[in-house]
Design a protein around this motif. Structure first.
Motif, PDB file in Angstrom:
ATOM      1  N   ALA A 116       0.954  -1.215   0.025  1.00 12.58           N
ATOM      2  CA  ALA A 116       0.014   0.027   0.013  1.00 12.58           C
ATOM      3  C   ALA A 116       0.827   1.111  -0.002  1.00 12.58           C
ATOM      4  O   ALA A 116       0.698   2.369  -0.578  1.00 12.58           O
ATOM      5  N   LEU A 120       0.644   4.326  -2.638  1.00 13.35           N
ATOM      6  CA  LEU A 120       0.742   5.565  -2.071  1.00 13.35           C
ATOM      7  C   LEU A 120       2.013   6.639  -2.530  1.00 13.35           C
ATOM      8  O   LEU A 120       1.762   8.115  -2.813  1.00 13.35           O
ATOM      9  N   LEU A 126      -4.218   8.296  -4.707  1.00 13.81           N
ATOM     10  CA  LEU A 126      -4.777   7.272  -4.004  1.00 13.81           C
ATOM     11  C   LEU A 126      -5.019   7.794  -2.314  1.00 13.81           C
ATOM     12  O   LEU A 126      -4.304   8.678  -1.936  1.00 13.81           O
ATOM     13  N   ARG A 127      -5.904   7.177  -1.843  1.00 14.72           N
ATOM     14  CA  ARG A 127      -6.084   7.251  -0.427  1.00 14.72           C
ATOM     15  C   ARG A 127      -6.697   6.150   0.225  1.00 14.72           C
ATOM     16  O   ARG A 127      -7.268   5.410  -0.194  1.00 14.72           O
ATOM     17  N   TRP A 128      -6.669   6.266   1.863  1.00 16.19           N
ATOM     18  CA  TRP A 128      -7.071   5.159   2.404  1.00 16.19           C
ATOM     19  C   TRP A 128      -8.632   5.408   2.850  1.00 16.19           C
ATOM     20  O   TRP A 128      -8.830   6.405   3.313  1.00 16.19           O
ATOM     21  N   GLN A 148      -8.984  -0.048   2.979  1.00 14.49           N
ATOM     22  CA  GLN A 148      -8.706  -0.160   1.487  1.00 14.49           C
ATOM     23  C   GLN A 148      -8.165   1.117   1.047  1.00 14.49           C
ATOM     24  O   GLN A 148      -8.398   2.135   1.563  1.00 14.49           O
ATOM     25  N   LEU A 149      -7.515   0.931  -0.158  1.00 15.30           N
ATOM     26  CA  LEU A 149      -7.052   1.902  -1.040  1.00 15.30           C
ATOM     27  C   LEU A 149      -7.967   2.247  -1.988  1.00 15.30           C
ATOM     28  O   LEU A 149      -8.519   1.466  -2.707  1.00 15.30           O
TER      29      LEU A 149
END
Length: 194
Positions: A116, A120, A126-128, A148-149
């Motif tokens: 992950a 990133l 992208l973000r959590w 999750q991303l």
């Protein structure tokens, strides 16, 4: 430390799910640091090679393939599995007579966090996130309450990536001897196109 394996994430209320999400995100620096230190020592390589670049995934996965332990699935587990819905639908072809050891599965969690971080680092959009479906909802998101991303696009729709699960999918290649050192890197390449 991680919660024990086999938690029923679907039963969590929103507050529990949010607390777990925040705890998980807070654990990433510590867990990935530990993983890098362990890989560096075990492979006798400079830790700077584990720089969260896509190519470093090959080093991480090569190490994992060397230390992962495959075990025979015991009779009690097989009998329990035969009572599942999957077995009822698919039958004998769904049975795994081999499995990865508990320690091997736990290490996959750290590798999922590492993967992950690679995503990133490489893609700033992208973000959590996590999804939360009510415990009373009949059909839930398969990764309900799990970090999750998101930010990947497929046919114009945003899709999510659950890194620990996806590392587990790659790890399952060990069970049928179809694994490659590039499995994790190949996974990264496939998803980085989205």
């Amino acid at each position: 430390t991680f919660p024990p394996m086999g938690i029923d994430y679907d039963s969590w209320d929103k507050r529990t799910a949010n607390n777990y999400f925040n705890w998980y995100i807070d654990q990433i620096p510590q867990r990935t640091k530990y993983l890098c230190e362990r890989v560096s020592v075990d492979l006798n390589i400079d830790i700077s090679l584990l720089d969260f670049s896509p190519m470093s995934l090959n080093i991480i996965w090569d190490w994992y393939l060397k230390i992962a332990i495959i075990q025979k699935t015991d009779a009690q587990e097989l009998e329990k599995f035969k009572k599942t819905q999957l077995y009822q639908l698919v039958g004998e072809s769904s049975i795994n007579y081999k499995k990865l050891s508990l320690n091997s599965l736990i290490i996959q969690r750290d590798i999922g966090m590492y993967l992950a971080k690679v995503f990133l680092e490489e893609c700033k959009t992208l973000r959590w996130v996590y999804t939360h479906d009510s415990p009373s909802k009949k059909v839930k998101d398969i990764f309900n309450n799990k970090p999750q991303l998101t930010g990947f696009l497929y046919d114009g729709e945003e899709i999510m990536f659950e890194p620990i699960h996806m590392v587990g999918v790659q790890g399952a290649h060990l069970l049928d001897n179809t694994h490659k050192v590039s499995d994790l890197y190949d996974l990264y390449l496939e998803w980085s196109k989205l």
